[in-house]
Design a protein around this motif. Structure first.
Motif, PDB file in Angstrom:
ATOM      1  N   GLN A   1       0.605  -1.312   0.009  1.00  0.00           N
ATOM      2  CA  GLN A   1      -0.077  -0.066   0.074  1.00  0.00           C
ATOM      3  C   GLN A   1       0.869   1.093   0.075  1.00  0.00           C
ATOM      4  O   GLN A   1       0.563   2.459  -0.484  1.00  0.00           O
ATOM      5  CB  GLN A   1      -0.889   0.111   1.149  1.00  0.00           C
ATOM      6  CG  GLN A   1      -1.685  -1.412   1.433  1.00  0.00           C
ATOM      7  CD  GLN A   1      -2.430  -1.670  -0.073  1.00  0.00           C
ATOM      8  OE1 GLN A   1      -3.126  -0.942  -0.595  1.00  0.00           O
ATOM      9  NE2 GLN A   1      -2.496  -3.079  -0.031  1.00  0.00           N
TER      10      GLN A   1
ATOM     11  N   ARG B   1      -4.543  -2.926  -8.755  1.00  0.00           N
ATOM     12  CA  ARG B   1      -5.053  -1.745  -7.963  1.00  0.00           C
ATOM     13  C   ARG B   1      -6.621  -2.395  -7.839  1.00  0.00           C
ATOM     14  O   ARG B   1      -7.209  -2.358  -8.940  1.00  0.00           O
ATOM     15  CB  ARG B   1      -4.875  -0.472  -8.748  1.00  0.00           C
ATOM     16  CG  ARG B   1      -5.349   0.733  -7.947  1.00  0.00           C
ATOM     17  CD  ARG B   1      -5.237   1.951  -8.537  1.00  0.00           C
ATOM     18  NE  ARG B   1      -5.757   2.194  -9.945  1.00  0.00           N
ATOM     19  CZ  ARG B   1      -5.068   2.513 -10.980  1.00  0.00           C
ATOM     20  NH1 ARG B   1      -3.653   2.828 -10.788  1.00  0.00           N
ATOM     21  NH2 ARG B   1      -5.423   2.790 -12.146  1.00  0.00           N
TER      22      ARG B   1
ATOM     23  N   SER C   1     -10.548  -1.188  -6.763  1.00  0.00           N
ATOM     24  CA  SER C   1     -11.358   0.079  -6.713  1.00  0.00           C
ATOM     25  C   SER C   1     -12.804  -0.229  -6.323  1.00  0.00           C
ATOM     26  O   SER C   1     -13.440  -1.138  -6.963  1.00  0.00           O
ATOM     27  CB  SER C   1     -11.254   0.893  -7.794  1.00  0.00           C
ATOM     28  OG  SER C   1     -10.007   1.470  -8.095  1.00  0.00           O
TER      29      SER C   1
ATOM     30  N   ASP D   1      -8.907   3.631  -3.058  1.00  0.00           N
ATOM     31  CA  ASP D   1      -8.347   2.405  -3.719  1.00  0.00           C
ATOM     32  C   ASP D   1      -7.415   1.676  -2.688  1.00  0.00           C
ATOM     33  O   ASP D   1      -6.734   2.128  -2.030  1.00  0.00           O
ATOM     34  CB  ASP D   1      -7.430   2.911  -4.895  1.00  0.00           C
ATOM     35  CG  ASP D   1      -8.386   3.272  -6.211  1.00  0.00           C
ATOM     36  OD1 ASP D   1      -9.698   3.060  -5.970  1.00  0.00           O
ATOM     37  OD2 ASP D   1      -7.989   3.624  -6.973  1.00  0.00           O
TER      38      ASP D   1
ATOM     39  N   TRP E   1      -4.218  -1.672  -3.047  1.00  0.00           N
ATOM     40  CA  TRP E   1      -3.414  -2.491  -4.007  1.00  0.00           C
ATOM     41  C   TRP E   1      -3.277  -3.910  -3.471  1.00  0.00           C
ATOM     42  O   TRP E   1      -3.524  -4.078  -2.151  1.00  0.00           O
ATOM     43  CB  TRP E   1      -1.971  -1.880  -4.032  1.00  0.00           C
ATOM     44  CG  TRP E   1      -2.022  -0.646  -4.620  1.00  0.00           C
ATOM     45  CD1 TRP E   1      -1.987   0.597  -3.914  1.00  0.00           C
ATOM     46  CD2 TRP E   1      -1.455  -0.055  -5.834  1.00  0.00           C
ATOM     47  NE1 TRP E   1      -1.755   1.668  -4.701  1.00  0.00           N
ATOM     48  CE2 TRP E   1      -1.626   1.209  -6.061  1.00  0.00           C
ATOM     49  CE3 TRP E   1      -1.244  -0.976  -6.779  1.00  0.00           C
ATOM     50  CZ2 TRP E   1      -1.266   1.966  -7.180  1.00  0.00           C
ATOM     51  CZ3 TRP E   1      -1.189  -0.333  -8.370  1.00  0.00           C
ATOM     52  CH2 TRP E   1      -0.957   0.943  -8.270  1.00  0.00           C
TER      53      TRP E   1
END
Length: 308
Positions: free
Chosen positions: A86, A139, A141, A147, A149
């Motif tokens: 992150q 990624r 979302s 967001d 990772w």
């Protein structure tokens, strides 16, 4: 197979180390002094990040990157890697995972030795040489949410549902809780309607298993997306269709070998952007609780620089 890039000089600065003392049920806890010594032999100062929770660990990684750290190393499993990426995703700060957890899928799938000290030697050599290699990240979302990772695999089907149940259970502690969660969810197994959009192409499927992989494995060696390549700029999507309980029990052991993808009820896809929607499912990424469906997953090429 990992793409090999020309060596790049790692930025100056100390090496920050995030160690999870509970990873792997604590069996590698005594290795930390040796790990720090070997990293220090690469000629950089070494700093241990202090954290008492997963949230504090992630915040410590962000603070280290913002403060100009020269590299970030984790000692733990996929959950520890998840917290670190992150902070380092897209920054160019080199990253090295020392596999010391119950599940070390990202480290092993990207070519690090499974033995922690052997992996430290690889990382230390890369630090000394200023060498890094690029791999992709995914990624994740969801509208109205920041967001996230992930490095390995997103689970959005039966395995995610089992994890969610296990996390709600207070007893028993340890692996037995997960086993009981599996039995409970098998008893109520039913296919769910998924809406998948793969690079803009819509699909509707009834499925019990949906996984979106940047790398091949999750859950400590289950090769759910066996052909995933973390350097191709794409995501592998594996969908297990209308399995009943008996069929799922027979097929699930094949995931360790990656041969489940030949089953007639399994479909595989590859895409740069994957939208997944279904009712009532919370996803798990790198084994960590992530976002509720619907989500959009995007492959981000060369988002992470590994110390290899």
């Amino acid at each position: 197979m990992l793409a090999v890039t020309a060596p790049e000089q790692a930025p100056p600065g100390p090496v920050a180390v995030l160690a999870n003392p509970t990873a792997g049920r604590g069996r590698h806890r005594g290795l930390l002094p040796r790990i720090l010594e070997r990293l220090g032999a690469a000629g950089r100062p070494v700093e241990v990040l202090r954290a008492r929770s997963a949230q504090e660990a992630e915040a410590a990684c962000h603070a280290a990157v913002a403060g100009g750290v020269g590299a970030l190393v984790t000692v733990g499993g996929d959950g520890t890697v998840h917290r670190a990426v992150q902070a380092v995703a897209g920054t160019g700060v080199p990253f090295g995972p020392v596999p010391a957890g119950t599940g070390n899928d990202f480290a092993v799938d990207t070519g690090f030795p499974a033995d922690p000290m052997a992996a430290v030697d690889v990382i230390a050599a890369a630090l000394a040489a200023g060498r890094t290699r690029a791999v992709d990240l995914a990624r994740l979302s969801h509208a109205g949410v920041e967001d996230r990772w992930y490095a390995a695999v997103l689970a959005a089907g039966f395995d995610a549902i089992v994890n969610e149940r296990a996390n709600r259970m207070r007893r028993p502690r340890g692996p037995r809780r997960y086993d009981l969660a599996i039995l409970a969810e098998l008893a109520r197994l039913r296919p769910r309607r998924y809406r998948l959009t793969l690079d803009g192409e819509p699909h509707e499927v009834d499925a019990v298993l949906v996984a979106v992989g940047n790398t091949a494995s999750y859950g400590g060696g289950m090769r759910v997306c066996p052909d995933a390549d973390p350097a191709d700029g794409l995501l592998d999507v594996v969908v297990g269709g209308r399995f009943d309980r008996r069929t799922l029990i027979r097929v699930k052991p094949r995931i360790y070998r990656g041969t489940h993808v030949t089953h007639p009820l399994v479909r595989t896809y590859r895409a740069r952007t994957v939208e997944v929607a279904a009712e009532g499912i919370t996803t798990y990424a790198d084994g960590e609780r992530a976002l509720d469906l619907p989500v959009t997953v995007t492959a981000v090429a060369a988002a992470l620089r590994l110390l290899r």
